[in-house]
Enzyme design. Structure first.
Site, PDB file in Angstrom:
ATOM      1  N   HIS A 226       4.183   0.110   6.280  1.00  0.00           N
ATOM      2  CA  HIS A 226       3.616   1.398   6.438  1.00  0.00           C
ATOM      3  C   HIS A 226       2.534   1.403   5.510  1.00  0.00           C
ATOM      4  CE1 HIS A 226       8.029   2.788   6.910  1.00  0.00           C
ATOM      5  NE2 HIS A 226       8.456   1.716   5.930  1.00  0.00           N
TER       6      HIS A 226
ATOM      7  N   ASP B   7       9.020  -4.217   4.170  1.00  0.00           N
ATOM      8  CA  ASP B   7       8.866  -2.912   4.837  1.00  0.00           C
ATOM      9  C   ASP B   7       8.067  -1.917   3.033  1.00  0.00           C
ATOM     10  OD1 ASP B   7       9.807  -0.770   6.295  1.00  0.00           O
ATOM     11  OD2 ASP B   7      11.799   0.035   5.228  1.00  0.00           O
TER      12      ASP B   7
END
Length: 448
Positions: free
Chosen positions: A77, A329
């Site tokens: 992200h 992640d």
């Protein structure tokens, strides 16, 4: 103020001819794991064996150091909020690039993630959005995943053809897929271009408000449990739809956390379905009792939750067999966002800078994985999932210099990410990336 030893080393590696003597070379593609000599010419890799290295260039003792291909993170992200009042405290593209290089990552897949509580979303659902991630001097290569649905809402398809032509590495649905009809339509359309789909197998209706998998630790800690079927049932449904489409495009399942899920993936792979999967790095080094050991640290609030010890061992075996890859992640929350009671904290934690040293410390140093198996899961496997050229150590390739024994303390001062969202804050780790080289552009130093 004098320069740090790492800055001085980086200067020597990038500014002149250097003979690195006695380094451990890891190249999963060629199955090379050997102690050898390396020739660097102004940061570029010229030779990976003693033969041909000029005798009159400076020599650096590289004993104990590791040289390997640049790592590839399948999904992270970005966290930035351009134009928002909160932008000063969020991750920026500059800090994200610095964090990636400090962790040895030369290629980073960027998720089309809606940011909660703001109108400033980095959702890549239109072709012009792909221009939000330009490469600056020394940046890793950004691999933007386009949104499968408009706004990431799981309903209306994005312009898949236009996004593919604009440079999307593939199409991702960051949240659990709401519509299997949308999935089938995407599989039928995208099979011509072979762009991969990135999906999360998760059923939020089964998960409810739980924050740990059902079992003894959820009971002992007084946390609402989540049944394992929240993942496994959702995965079985996805695989059935994939089976129903002739010659489907590649599909990658992210955030695997259950032994049963691994069995389903391996069964699909044995059938010849173009399905790959990955576990996140924290699910490979920690199991659910860590929430007790770390006293409800909200940085261990993840979705899916940390696995049981048995599931964790199964995931490691999946890495060992080549069935699974590893992703960070990376989720760069601010201090204010993450500092809440465990069950109320948003799920996720930062990881780009910490994944390699902690995975090495917990898995390679303990003998759970070989060094080649770990490096392959962080480089070769992800590249194959994305149909990219396999990373390898050849002249003019990306490379990473890693010292598995280098101690350092994780702190706001030593982290390159603007996010302190990690349970290892103020902890001393063993293992540090000394330098990361991205071929074609002079690289930033990984030194603080």
């Amino acid at each position: 103020m004098g320069s740090s030893p790492l800055c001085e080393l980086t200067g020597r590696l990038t500014g002149q001819n250097v003979h690195l003597q006695g380094v451990r070379l890891l190249d999963p593609l060629r199955q090379r794991d050997e102690v050898t000599d390396v020739w660097l010419q102004e940061g570029r890799l010229r030779a990976t064996e003693p033969a041909g290295i000029p005798a009159d260039i400076p020599t650096i003792d590289g004993s104990g150091w590791v040289v390997g291909p640049g790592l590839l993170d399948l999904y992270a992200h970005s966290g930035e909020m351009v134009g928002s009042d909160l932008a000063h405290s969020r991750e920026t593209l500059t800090s994200l690039a610095a964090a990636a290089l400090a962790g040895g990552f030369t290629q980073v897949g960027l998720l089309p993630t809606p940011l909660p509580g703001s109108g400033f979303f980095p959702v890549l659902d239109r072709p012009e959005h792909l221009n939000r991630y330009p490469r600056q001097l020394g940046d890793p290569r950004w691999l933007p995943w386009a949104a499968l649905s408009v706004g990431g809402q799981g309903e209306t398809p994005t312009p898949w053809g236009e996004l593919a032509q604009a440079g999307a590495v593939g199409f991702a649905e960051v949240q659990p897929l709401r519509s299997l009809a949308l999935l089938r339509r995407a599989l039928e359309y995208l099979r011509l271009g072979k762009k991969p789909l990135l999906l999360w197998a998760w059923d939020p209706t089964l998960a409810g408000q739980g924050s740990l998998y059902e079992g003894i630790w959820a009971l002992r800690l007084g946390l609402k449990g989540i049944p394992a079927s929240a993942e496994t049932a959702a995965l079985a449904r996805l695989l059935e739809v994939i089976r129903s489409v002739p010659s489907p495009p590649p599909v990658h399942i992210m955030r695997l956390s259950q032994a049963r899920s691994l069995e389903l993936i391996q069964q699909a792979q044995a059938e010849g379905l173009p399905v790959t999967a990955s576990a996140t790095w924290m699910h490979l080094i920690l199991s659910e009792e860590a929430v007790f050991e770390h006293r409800y640290d909200p940085h261990l609030r993840l979705l899916p939750p940390l696995p049981s010890a048995g599931d964790r061992e199964a995931l490691i075996a999946g890495i060992r067999s080549g069935s699974l890859g590893i992703a960070t992640d990376h989720h760069p929350y601010t201090y204010e966002e993450k500092t809440l009671p465990f069950a109320d904290a948003p799920p996720g934690a930062m990881g780009l800078e910490l994944a390699l040293p902690l995975l090495w410390q917990h898995l390679v140093a303990t003998g759970s994985l070989t060094a080649l198996q770990l490096w392959s899961a962080l480089s070769l496997y992800p590249a194959r999932c994305l149909n990219l050229d396999p990373p390898t150590l050849t002249p003019h390739s990306d490379w990473v210099l890693f010292d598995p024994t280098h101690p350092w303390t994780v702190s706001v001062a030593t982290l390159h990410s603007r996010s302190p969202a990690t349970p290892w804050l103020e902890k001393t780790l063993c293992g540090k990336v000394l330098h990361t080289h991205v071929e074609g552009i002079p690289s930033r130093s990984s030194a603080p």
